[in-house]
Design an enzyme around this catalytic site. Structure first.
Site, PDB file in Angstrom:
ATOM      1  N   TYR A 161      35.824  58.344  15.631  1.00 21.51           N
ATOM      2  CA  TYR A 161      37.020  58.940  15.052  1.00 21.51           C
ATOM      3  C   TYR A 161      37.810  59.723  16.096  1.00 21.51           C
ATOM      4  O   TYR A 161      38.916  59.357  16.464  1.00 21.51           O
ATOM      5  CB  TYR A 161      36.630  59.884  13.903  1.00 21.51           C
ATOM      6  N   SER A 162      37.253  60.834  16.576  1.00 20.35           N
ATOM      7  CA  SER A 162      37.998  61.766  17.426  1.00 20.35           C
ATOM      8  C   SER A 162      38.402  61.138  18.754  1.00 20.35           C
ATOM      9  O   SER A 162      37.685  60.306  19.324  1.00 20.35           O
ATOM     10  CB  SER A 162      37.155  63.017  17.699  1.00 20.35           C
ATOM     11  N   GLU A 182      30.607  62.863   3.692  1.00 23.33           N
ATOM     12  CA  GLU A 182      30.037  63.669   4.777  1.00 23.33           C
ATOM     13  C   GLU A 182      29.358  64.929   4.264  1.00 23.33           C
ATOM     14  O   GLU A 182      28.405  65.409   4.856  1.00 23.33           O
ATOM     15  CB  GLU A 182      31.135  64.041   5.783  1.00 23.33           C
ATOM     16  N   SER A 234      37.841  71.352  11.423  1.00 25.05           N
ATOM     17  CA  SER A 234      37.926  72.750  11.850  1.00 25.05           C
ATOM     18  C   SER A 234      38.324  73.657  10.684  1.00 25.05           C
ATOM     19  O   SER A 234      38.849  73.206   9.661  1.00 25.05           O
ATOM     20  CB  SER A 234      38.943  72.898  12.987  1.00 25.05           C
TER      21      SER A 234
END
Length: 404
Positions: free
Chosen positions: A133-134, A251, A382
């Site tokens: 993903y990131s 998740e 975050s």
């Protein structure tokens, strides 16, 4: 959610507890407590063997439907399993991303062929998965993905070029689920696809990132002409955003309840150290420790309520308030625990043990807790992202203005 255990639930709890007590002996006993956050590098091969033993006895994918190889356990029985697993101090799993994230996503969005190909391998812990993903410029803002994929008409394969970062355990994984931009000129959430990509091939370069905690479970992954089969796109090409968000909904599932048991064990170890070195006599330290214990009890209760809401269809785990509040709560709590652990350790907490080769060092459990927990409020969404979700999707406030 009714937290009163029925007779069958009590019997199931005893079954799990007994099995773990009977099997976490001999060679397996040495694995107790290994492989937690910041320690995923510990005894990987031995933990893989332990996970395959779990699979042989039907203790993987316990919440999956039976037709897909799972046990089809109820929500509360899944909570029981993960709590008892954590209480036994059994080693951390090696395929969380495959079992807890990709598997449920394939069950929800995958083709029958994809389910038949991948689900049995995940249940048996024969194939390990990483999450692509990131990216360097698409972390919290996942919609800014720049990794690209195109269909090669001559072979029918997807050809992938780009970079992913903070890719957990990619250096130990066989496959990676990758969010890539597959429509030229598309922006933001549009034109993305969810691809299943083998990592053992030319065109994939995995580079571990060394961390302060001395491990390297995170990686950079570079795709340069990497390939995967044309039918290994989950959902419709160009509509991968919905699949990616669906995965994030899994998740924060029932396995997070086991996480709170681990937190309680960490807190007790800090309390024990405070008793040993006398810092427990400081009223400020004692008050902070008592506060952490009370807060953890509240977090567990809220987590159970959140899961009940999601299970009942009253809240969206991917974008709703329950998951975001829980992430904010436990991440802040755990980071604070690390800070209190260092206050309790005092000057001793400033010294790391040197190791060989020269220049290396080792950390005690509380030093590792402090350093790794600094990341808790960043990874997995975050704090800022979670607060924006609550503000925009739950409270209905205006969207945050984007910079020029």
């Amino acid at each position: 959610m009714d937290l009163t255990e029925s007779a069958p639930d009590r019997a199931f709890r005893e079954e799990v507890r007994t099995w773990l007590a009977e099997h976490l002996v001999g060679e397996w006993a040495d694995l107790r407590g290994l492989g937690g956050p910041g320690r995923e590098h510990e005894a990987h091969e031995a933990r893989l063997a332990w996970n395959r033993l779990l699979a042989d006895h039907g203790w993987t994918a316990v919440g999956w439907p039976t037709e897909h190889g799972g046990r089809g356990l109820s929500l509360w029985q899944q909570v029981i399993f993960h709590e008892e697993y954590a209480r036994s101090n059994a080693p951390a799993g090696v395929n969380h991303l495959g079992e807890q994230l990709l598997g449920p996503t394939l069950i929800a969005f995958g083709t029958e062929e994809q389910k038949a190909r991948f689900l049995p391998e995940i249940v048996a812990v024969r194939e390990l998965w990483a999450q692509g993903y990131s990216e360097p410029n698409a972390g919290s803002d996942l919609a800014n993905v720049q990794t690209r994929a195109r269909l090669d008409d001559s072979t029918g394969e997807w050809v992938i070029d780009g970079q992913k970062v903070w890719t957990s355990l990619a250096h130990l994984s066989d496959w990676c689920f990758v969010v890539a931009r597959t429509e030229a000129g598309s922006t933001r959430h549009n034109g993305l696809s969810f691809l299943l990509v083998p990592l053992d091939q030319e065109g994939v370069d995995v580079r571990p990132i060394e961390q302060l905690t001395s491990g390297s479970e995170f990686n950079e992954v570079f795709f340069t002409g990497a390939r995967t089969a044309g039918d290994l796109v989950v959902g419709e090409p160009g509509r991968g955003w919905g699949v990616a968000m669906g995965l994030l909904g899994f998740e924060r599932g029932v396995s997070t309840l086991g996480q709170t048991v681990g937190f309680a064990r960490e807190l007790e170890s800090v309390v024990d150290r405070a008793r040993t070195n006398g810092s427990i006599d400081d009223p400020v330290v004692r008050d902070r420790l008592a506060g952490l214990k009370a807060e953890l009890s509240v977090i567990r209760s809220y987590a159970l309520r959140s899961l009940a809401l999601v299970s009942g269809g009253e809240d969206s785990a991917a974008g709703g308030g329950a998951g975001s509040i829980f992430k904010l709560a436990w991440a802040t709590w755990h980071r604070t625990l690390g800070e209190v652990a260092m206050d309790v350790a005092g000057a001793e907490g400033l010294l790391a043990r040197p190791t060989q080769p020269a220049g290396g060092y080792d950390l005690d459990d509380h030093q590792r807790l402090f350093l790794f927990s600094r990341a808790d409020t960043i990874y997995g969404g975050s704090d800022e992202v979670q607060k924006n979700i609550l503000a925009e999707r739950v409270l209905g406030l205006p969207r945050e203005p984007k910079g020029a």
